[in-house]
Design a protein around this motif. Structure first.
Motif, PDB file in Angstrom:
ATOM      1  N   ILE A  95     -11.953   0.321   4.719  1.00 49.57           N
ATOM      2  CA  ILE A  95     -10.886  -0.282   3.914  1.00 49.57           C
ATOM      3  C   ILE A  95     -11.198  -0.158   2.432  1.00 49.57           C
ATOM      4  CG2 ILE A  95      -9.870  -2.507   3.271  1.00 49.57           C
ATOM      5  CD1 ILE A  95      -9.988  -3.220   6.272  1.00 49.57           C
ATOM      6  N   LEU A  96     -12.427  -0.436   2.053  1.00 50.37           N
ATOM      7  CA  LEU A  96     -12.810  -0.328   0.639  1.00 50.37           C
ATOM      8  C   LEU A  96     -12.667   1.102   0.144  1.00 50.37           C
ATOM      9  CD1 LEU A  96     -15.965  -2.641   0.379  1.00 50.37           C
ATOM     10  CD2 LEU A  96     -13.545  -3.226   0.133  1.00 50.37           C
ATOM     11  N   ASP A  97     -13.092   2.060   0.962  1.00 50.40           N
ATOM     12  CA  ASP A  97     -12.980   3.470   0.579  1.00 50.40           C
ATOM     13  C   ASP A  97     -11.515   3.876   0.434  1.00 50.40           C
ATOM     14  OD1 ASP A  97     -15.718   3.702   0.646  1.00 50.40           O
ATOM     15  OD2 ASP A  97     -15.782   4.611   2.640  1.00 50.40           O
ATOM     16  N   LEU A  98     -10.669   3.462   1.383  1.00 53.26           N
ATOM     17  CA  LEU A  98      -9.247   3.795   1.330  1.00 53.26           C
ATOM     18  C   LEU A  98      -8.596   3.197   0.089  1.00 53.26           C
ATOM     19  CD1 LEU A  98      -6.748   3.726   4.278  1.00 53.26           C
ATOM     20  CD2 LEU A  98      -6.135   2.677   2.112  1.00 53.26           C
ATOM     21  N   PHE A  99      -8.893   1.940  -0.191  1.00 56.63           N
ATOM     22  CA  PHE A  99      -8.324   1.274  -1.362  1.00 56.63           C
ATOM     23  C   PHE A  99      -8.737   1.981  -2.650  1.00 56.63           C
ATOM     24  CE2 PHE A  99      -8.915  -1.887  -4.784  1.00 56.63           C
ATOM     25  CZ  PHE A  99      -7.607  -2.272  -4.968  1.00 56.63           C
ATOM     26  N   PHE A 100     -10.015   2.287  -2.793  1.00 53.53           N
ATOM     27  CA  PHE A 100     -10.486   2.922  -4.026  1.00 53.53           C
ATOM     28  C   PHE A 100      -9.875   4.308  -4.201  1.00 53.53           C
ATOM     29  CE2 PHE A 100     -13.447   5.310  -6.687  1.00 53.53           C
ATOM     30  CZ  PHE A 100     -13.569   4.436  -7.753  1.00 53.53           C
ATOM     31  N   GLN A 101      -9.822   5.096  -3.129  1.00 51.57           N
ATOM     32  CA  GLN A 101      -9.226   6.426  -3.226  1.00 51.57           C
ATOM     33  C   GLN A 101      -7.745   6.346  -3.583  1.00 51.57           C
ATOM     34  OE1 GLN A 101     -10.719   9.405  -3.257  1.00 51.57           O
ATOM     35  NE2 GLN A 101     -12.607   8.211  -3.203  1.00 51.57           N
ATOM     36  N   GLY A 102      -7.071   5.323  -3.073  1.00 52.10           N
ATOM     37  CA  GLY A 102      -5.670   5.134  -3.421  1.00 52.10           C
ATOM     38  C   GLY A 102      -5.473   4.860  -4.900  1.00 52.10           C
ATOM     39  N   GLY A 109      -8.423   6.272  15.790  1.00 50.42           N
ATOM     40  CA  GLY A 109      -9.676   5.543  15.622  1.00 50.42           C
ATOM     41  C   GLY A 109     -10.098   5.348  14.175  1.00 50.42           C
ATOM     42  N   GLN A 110      -9.255   5.767  13.233  1.00 47.27           N
ATOM     43  CA  GLN A 110      -9.572   5.652  11.812  1.00 47.27           C
ATOM     44  C   GLN A 110      -8.580   4.725  11.118  1.00 47.27           C
ATOM     45  OE1 GLN A 110     -12.332   7.232  10.551  1.00 47.27           O
ATOM     46  NE2 GLN A 110     -12.698   7.954  12.644  1.00 47.27           N
ATOM     47  N   VAL A 111      -9.022   4.125  10.005  1.00 48.97           N
ATOM     48  CA  VAL A 111      -8.141   3.277   9.207  1.00 48.97           C
ATOM     49  C   VAL A 111      -7.139   4.164   8.476  1.00 48.97           C
ATOM     50  CG1 VAL A 111      -8.000   1.663   7.273  1.00 48.97           C
ATOM     51  CG2 VAL A 111      -9.844   1.441   8.947  1.00 48.97           C
ATOM     52  N   ALA A 112      -5.855   3.962   8.766  1.00 49.09           N
ATOM     53  CA  ALA A 112      -4.800   4.783   8.165  1.00 49.09           C
ATOM     54  C   ALA A 112      -4.056   4.047   7.060  1.00 49.09           C
ATOM     55  CB  ALA A 112      -3.801   5.234   9.227  1.00 49.09           C
ATOM     56  N   GLY A 113      -4.142   2.709   7.045  1.00 45.14           N
ATOM     57  CA  GLY A 113      -3.440   1.930   6.027  1.00 45.14           C
ATOM     58  C   GLY A 113      -3.856   0.473   6.081  1.00 45.14           C
ATOM     59  N   ILE A 114      -3.572  -0.240   5.000  1.00 41.84           N
ATOM     60  CA  ILE A 114      -3.940  -1.656   4.914  1.00 41.84           C
ATOM     61  C   ILE A 114      -2.871  -2.431   4.156  1.00 41.84           C
ATOM     62  CG2 ILE A 114      -6.441  -1.236   4.956  1.00 41.84           C
ATOM     63  CD1 ILE A 114      -6.427  -1.620   1.880  1.00 41.84           C
ATOM     64  N   VAL A 115      -2.829  -3.730   4.419  1.00 43.35           N
ATOM     65  CA  VAL A 115      -2.000  -4.622   3.618  1.00 43.35           C
ATOM     66  C   VAL A 115      -2.491  -6.051   3.844  1.00 43.35           C
ATOM     67  CG1 VAL A 115      -0.198  -5.094   5.356  1.00 43.35           C
ATOM     68  CG2 VAL A 115       0.376  -5.160   2.924  1.00 43.35           C
ATOM     69  N   VAL A 131      -2.006   3.535   1.973  1.00 37.46           N
ATOM     70  CA  VAL A 131      -2.015   4.419   3.135  1.00 37.46           C
ATOM     71  C   VAL A 131      -2.872   5.636   2.814  1.00 37.46           C
ATOM     72  CG1 VAL A 131      -0.608   5.863   4.658  1.00 37.46           C
ATOM     73  CG2 VAL A 131       0.261   3.650   3.895  1.00 37.46           C
ATOM     74  N   ALA A 132      -3.724   6.014   3.745  1.00 36.41           N
ATOM     75  CA  ALA A 132      -4.578   7.186   3.556  1.00 36.41           C
ATOM     76  C   ALA A 132      -3.722   8.435   3.340  1.00 36.41           C
ATOM     77  CB  ALA A 132      -5.483   7.370   4.771  1.00 36.41           C
ATOM     78  N   LEU A 133      -4.184   9.310   2.468  1.00 38.38           N
ATOM     79  CA  LEU A 133      -3.419  10.505   2.102  1.00 38.38           C
ATOM     80  C   LEU A 133      -3.018  11.325   3.328  1.00 38.38           C
ATOM     81  CD1 LEU A 133      -2.326  12.243  -0.219  1.00 38.38           C
ATOM     82  CD2 LEU A 133      -4.547  13.401  -0.301  1.00 38.38           C
ATOM     83  N   GLU A 134      -3.923  11.478   4.277  1.00 39.99           N
ATOM     84  CA  GLU A 134      -3.648  12.307   5.452  1.00 39.99           C
ATOM     85  C   GLU A 134      -2.663  11.655   6.423  1.00 39.99           C
ATOM     86  OE1 GLU A 134      -7.677  10.243   6.116  1.00 39.99           O
ATOM     87  OE2 GLU A 134      -6.528  11.158   4.477  1.00 39.99           O
ATOM     88  N   THR A 172       4.017  -4.217  -8.370  1.00 40.75           N
ATOM     89  CA  THR A 172       3.646  -2.817  -8.316  1.00 40.75           C
ATOM     90  C   THR A 172       3.847  -2.222  -9.704  1.00 40.75           C
ATOM     91  OG1 THR A 172       3.912  -0.745  -7.080  1.00 40.75           O
ATOM     92  CG2 THR A 172       5.929  -1.962  -7.633  1.00 40.75           C
ATOM     93  N   THR A 173       3.572  -0.935  -9.868  1.00 45.40           N
ATOM     94  CA  THR A 173       3.716  -0.305 -11.176  1.00 45.40           C
ATOM     95  C   THR A 173       4.706   0.840 -11.093  1.00 45.40           C
ATOM     96  OG1 THR A 173       1.977   1.364 -10.880  1.00 45.40           O
ATOM     97  CG2 THR A 173       1.286  -0.827 -11.638  1.00 45.40           C
ATOM     98  N   ILE A 174       5.201   1.249 -12.241  1.00 47.74           N
ATOM     99  CA  ILE A 174       6.207   2.306 -12.314  1.00 47.74           C
ATOM    100  C   ILE A 174       5.656   3.652 -11.844  1.00 47.74           C
ATOM    101  CG2 ILE A 174       5.711   3.004 -14.700  1.00 47.74           C
ATOM    102  CD1 ILE A 174       8.746   3.219 -15.095  1.00 47.74           C
ATOM    103  N   VAL A 175       4.329   3.836 -11.893  1.00 46.82           N
ATOM    104  CA  VAL A 175       3.752   5.122 -11.505  1.00 46.82           C
ATOM    105  C   VAL A 175       3.525   5.228 -10.002  1.00 46.82           C
ATOM    106  CG1 VAL A 175       2.654   5.386 -13.753  1.00 46.82           C
ATOM    107  CG2 VAL A 175       1.344   4.395 -11.849  1.00 46.82           C
ATOM    108  N   GLN A 176       3.661   4.126  -9.273  1.00 47.55           N
ATOM    109  CA  GLN A 176       3.482   4.142  -7.820  1.00 47.55           C
ATOM    110  C   GLN A 176       4.828   4.455  -7.147  1.00 47.55           C
ATOM    111  OE1 GLN A 176       1.274   0.246  -8.291  1.00 47.55           O
ATOM    112  NE2 GLN A 176       0.187   1.054  -6.520  1.00 47.55           N
ATOM    113  N   GLU A 177       5.273   5.682  -7.320  1.00 43.83           N
ATOM    114  CA  GLU A 177       6.615   6.069  -6.919  1.00 43.83           C
ATOM    115  C   GLU A 177       6.834   5.977  -5.411  1.00 43.83           C
ATOM    116  OE1 GLU A 177       7.392   9.896  -8.558  1.00 43.83           O
ATOM    117  OE2 GLU A 177       7.295   9.211 -10.642  1.00 43.83           O
ATOM    118  N   ALA A 178       5.857   6.374  -4.613  1.00 44.62           N
ATOM    119  CA  ALA A 178       6.019   6.315  -3.157  1.00 44.62           C
ATOM    120  C   ALA A 178       6.186   4.877  -2.685  1.00 44.62           C
ATOM    121  CB  ALA A 178       4.814   6.964  -2.468  1.00 44.62           C
ATOM    122  N   ALA A 179       5.389   3.978  -3.264  1.00 42.13           N
ATOM    123  CA  ALA A 179       5.489   2.566  -2.895  1.00 42.13           C
ATOM    124  C   ALA A 179       6.838   1.995  -3.314  1.00 42.13           C
ATOM    125  CB  ALA A 179       4.346   1.774  -3.529  1.00 42.13           C
TER     126      ALA A 179
END
Length: 205
Positions: free
Chosen positions: A17-24, A116-122, A144-147, A177-184
């Motif tokens: 989760i920490l890795d996914l959040f930071f990469q996001g 078996g992998q973390v694909a997203g969090i909230v 959400v993980a890029l893949e 949220t922010t204006i640059v987070q277009e997908a969200a």
């Protein structure tokens, strides 16, 4: 489309989760940089700085170099802002998700898993200073993980939050949220969220 399922947070998922959040957060560097370049103040400086430098030094090389230096600075500014944001939450609520989201009543943290992998969090927490007569829940850290983008875990996670809102008797769910987070932003709009206000945190960068 790979199948995924939503479950409550477990300690074994913490590092993922920490890795996914930071990469996001890292993914927002370029979009933030482009947004800064479009600001009227930035455009004015990018146009005016070389002219001023040329008048002072008489050198086109130094004039152009000043803009290169400014662009590097703006890139580093965008990078610093998101890294600062990420580190703040990695050290605060995400450092102990169980304590932050699972101990108090009316709050929760969910994980979308795929293969078996973390694909997203909230996460979701009650709003302490909600307006009179309203019981609000705030959505945090949707990522959400890029893949796994386009496979539906983001929508499924938001739907899980909305179901939780109804089950817990909340009247509203809110988020920042922010204006640059277009997908969200696109996802939230499609799911019926409405913008109620906007603010400009540039002074805190």
């Amino acid at each position: 489309m790979a199948p995924h399922h939503i479950c409550k947070y477990q300690e074994t998922d913490h590092k993922s989760i920490l890795d996914l959040f930071f990469q996001g957060m890292v993914e927002h560097f370029p979009a933030t940089f482009r947004h800064i370049l479009k600001l009227p103040k930035t455009i004015l400086v990018l146009l005016g700085l070389p002219v001023a430098r040329l008048l002072v030094s008489g050198s086109w090389l130094l004039a152009l170099g000043s803009n290169v230096t400014l662009l590097v600075y703006l890139w580093m500014l965008a990078r610093y802002a998101w890294r600062k944001y990420a580190v703040k939450y990695l050290r605060e609520d995400l450092a102990d998700i169980t304590k932050s989201y699972l101990k108090a009543r009316g709050s929760c943290f969910w994980v979308a898993e795929s293969g078996g992998q973390v694909a997203g969090i909230v996460g979701a927490l009650p709003v302490k200073d909600a307006p009179p007569g309203k019981k609000q829940l705030q959505l945090f850290h949707l990522s959400v993980a890029l893949e796994n983008r386009g496979e539906g875990p983001g929508k499924a996670l938001v739907m899980t939050v909305l179901q939780f809102v109804r089950a817990q008797g909340y009247s509203e769910v809110v988020l920042d949220t922010t204006i640059v987070q277009e997908a969200a932003l696109t996802l939230y709009r499609h799911m019926g969220f409405q913008k109620i206000r906007e603010y400009f945190p540039e002074k805190n960068l």
